[in-house]
Design a protein around this motif. Structure first.
Motif, short mmCIF file in Angstrom:
data_model
loop_
_atom_site.label_atom_id
_atom_site.label_comp_id
_atom_site.label_asym_id
_atom_site.label_seq_id
_atom_site.Cartn_x
_atom_site.Cartn_y
_atom_site.Cartn_z
N THR A 165 0.86 -1.19 0.00
CA THR A 165 0.00 0.00 0.00
C THR A 165 0.90 1.24 0.00
O THR A 165 1.77 1.36 0.86
CB THR A 165 -0.90 0.02 1.25
OG1 THR A 165 -1.70 -1.17 1.25
CG2 THR A 165 -1.80 1.25 1.25
N ALA A 177 -3.44 7.38 -2.40
CA ALA A 177 -3.14 6.00 -1.99
C ALA A 177 -3.30 5.07 -3.18
O ALA A 177 -4.11 5.32 -4.08
CB ALA A 177 -4.09 5.57 -0.87
N VAL A 181 -2.69 0.57 -4.09
CA VAL A 181 -2.09 -0.73 -3.75
C VAL A 181 -1.36 -1.19 -5.01
O VAL A 181 -1.95 -1.28 -6.08
CB VAL A 181 -3.16 -1.76 -3.33
CG1 VAL A 181 -2.49 -3.12 -3.08
CG2 VAL A 181 -3.89 -1.27 -2.08
N ASN A 190 5.27 1.28 7.39
CA ASN A 190 4.37 0.95 8.50
C ASN A 190 4.44 1.98 9.62
O ASN A 190 4.48 1.65 10.81
CB ASN A 190 4.66 -0.45 9.03
CG ASN A 190 4.44 -1.51 7.98
OD1 ASN A 190 3.72 -1.28 7.00
ND2 ASN A 190 5.06 -2.67 8.13
N ASP A 209 2.97 -4.53 3.46
CA ASP A 209 3.49 -3.31 4.11
C ASP A 209 2.82 -2.05 3.56
O ASP A 209 2.33 -2.02 2.42
CB ASP A 209 5.00 -3.19 3.89
CG ASP A 209 5.79 -4.05 4.88
OD1 ASP A 209 5.16 -4.65 5.79
OD2 ASP A 209 7.02 -4.13 4.73
N GLU A 210 2.86 -1.02 4.40
CA GLU A 210 2.37 0.31 4.00
C GLU A 210 3.58 1.23 3.87
O GLU A 210 4.30 1.45 4.84
CB GLU A 210 1.41 0.84 5.07
CG GLU A 210 0.84 2.22 4.76
CD GLU A 210 -0.19 2.64 5.82
OE1 GLU A 210 -1.32 2.12 5.76
OE2 GLU A 210 0.14 3.47 6.70
#
Lengths: 84, 136, 136, 84
Positions: free
Chosen positions: D4, D19, D21, D57, D71-72
């Motif tokens: 993400t 944002a 993905v 994260n 993971d972000e």
């Protein structure tokens, strides 16, 4: 000469009053003379002689500060200070 | 605003009065009565001032702060008479375009007020009372 | 209390929540939106945050302050979304038994928050808008 | 690996989204690979390459920080800072 004398906090309690108008014959008159007249022979005020602060008409004064008729002299303990 | 008051200090009203649209920072100090002092439980307190001299010195203090720092304004309020635990005895607020000056001036304000302005505090305990004097 | 909020920051409620009877000092910093910025008239502002990371960092900041200074508590509140001129965007309050620690921790709080926490400000003018970024 | 990717403030405007993905074949994968995938050939993002901050994260990260599936990663401009 008439001088208004003020006291505050514990000093007022030790003196038994917060204010008085006192007459003086002496001329020239200084803050020290007023201090002597108030504290002179009173043992309960003796401990204050070394630590008290003095003012004349709302400005800090010293014992040798000269006074004029009608002046306001205050005697007070050090202020509560900076602990907090 | 410089004042000695007998009623509760209204922080919110003071800050609102003081602020202008060019101010970006407001720093306040609030001195609150505590329930303990030097190991004793305090029930309540009484503040006494040499009012005319205290006010004169508080105005001078504010003017000094304005000269030393680029602040917009400073409020200095001290309450007198009987205070319960948890009430504000003194409130200093500084408004300024930038924060560093506001912090410095506010600290100068409360430090100088506590050290120099003729105001005294008496603490009342379950078993007595005491003036708190000369505690720098 | 650590929070990101969309409504007006209620200083008085925050200070009341935070304070305990052993506290003698409350120092607050209030960051207020100004009507001018870099020579331009500002009409209103919008704050945006990376919310999860910002909150995590604000909690860490509060914990650091509590470790470094003998304070009781620190509140860190930042508002997000659209703000009018004169509204508080950020509020830091520190309660402490003594004032020196409260001043130092409060200044640390706002300095660190402004430098490190991922929150951005966009200014809106009569003739445009601009993100204010990297202005340390 | 699915990552993400978040962007904020002017960087989100330049990117045109806040944002996404994104899927990556590469393994091991680092933050730099994500940055390259987002900014790679987009001139409007080029000016950010030198100044943007990176996180994984919710913790600050460097280009060589390794990533795991799910993971972000966030990319953002320096924060508004301390002038006020």
């Amino acid at each position: 000469m008439k001088i208004t004398v003020l006291a505050f906090a514990s000093l007022a309690e030790a003196w038994g009053r917060k204010a008085a108008v006192m007459s003086f014959e002496k001329n020239p008159l200084t803050v020290a003379d007023v201090l002597e007249a108030v504290c002179g022979d009173r043992s309960e005020l003796a401990r204050y002689r070394a630590i008290l602060l003095l003012s004349r008409n709302g400005e800090f004064a010293k014992p040798d500060t000269p006074l004029q008729d009608g002046d306001e002299v205050a005697m007070f303990p050090p202020v509560s200070g900076g602990i907090n | 605003m410089v004042a000695l008051v007998n009623e509760r200090i209204d922080r919110e009203a003071l800050v609102c009065c003081l602020r202008q649209d060019s101010d970006g920072a407001i720093v306040t100090f609030d001195g609150v009565t505590r329930n303990h002092s030097r190991g004793k439980a305090v029930l309540y307190l009484v503040y006494e001032a040499y009012e005319s001299m205290a006010l004169k010195q508080m105005y001078e203090l504010r003017d000094q702060a304005r000269q030393r720092w680029p602040i917009t304004d400073m409020a200095l309020i001290h309450r007198l008479g009987r205070l319960e635990i948890g009430e504000s005895s003194v409130f200093v607020a500084v408004t300024s375009p930038h924060r560093r000056a506001a912090f410095e001036a506010c600290q100068f304000g409360i430090d100088t007020l506590k050290r120099d302005v003729p105001i005294w505090k008496k603490e009342f305990y379950a078993d007595g009372e005491a003036w708190i004097e000369g505690q720098e």
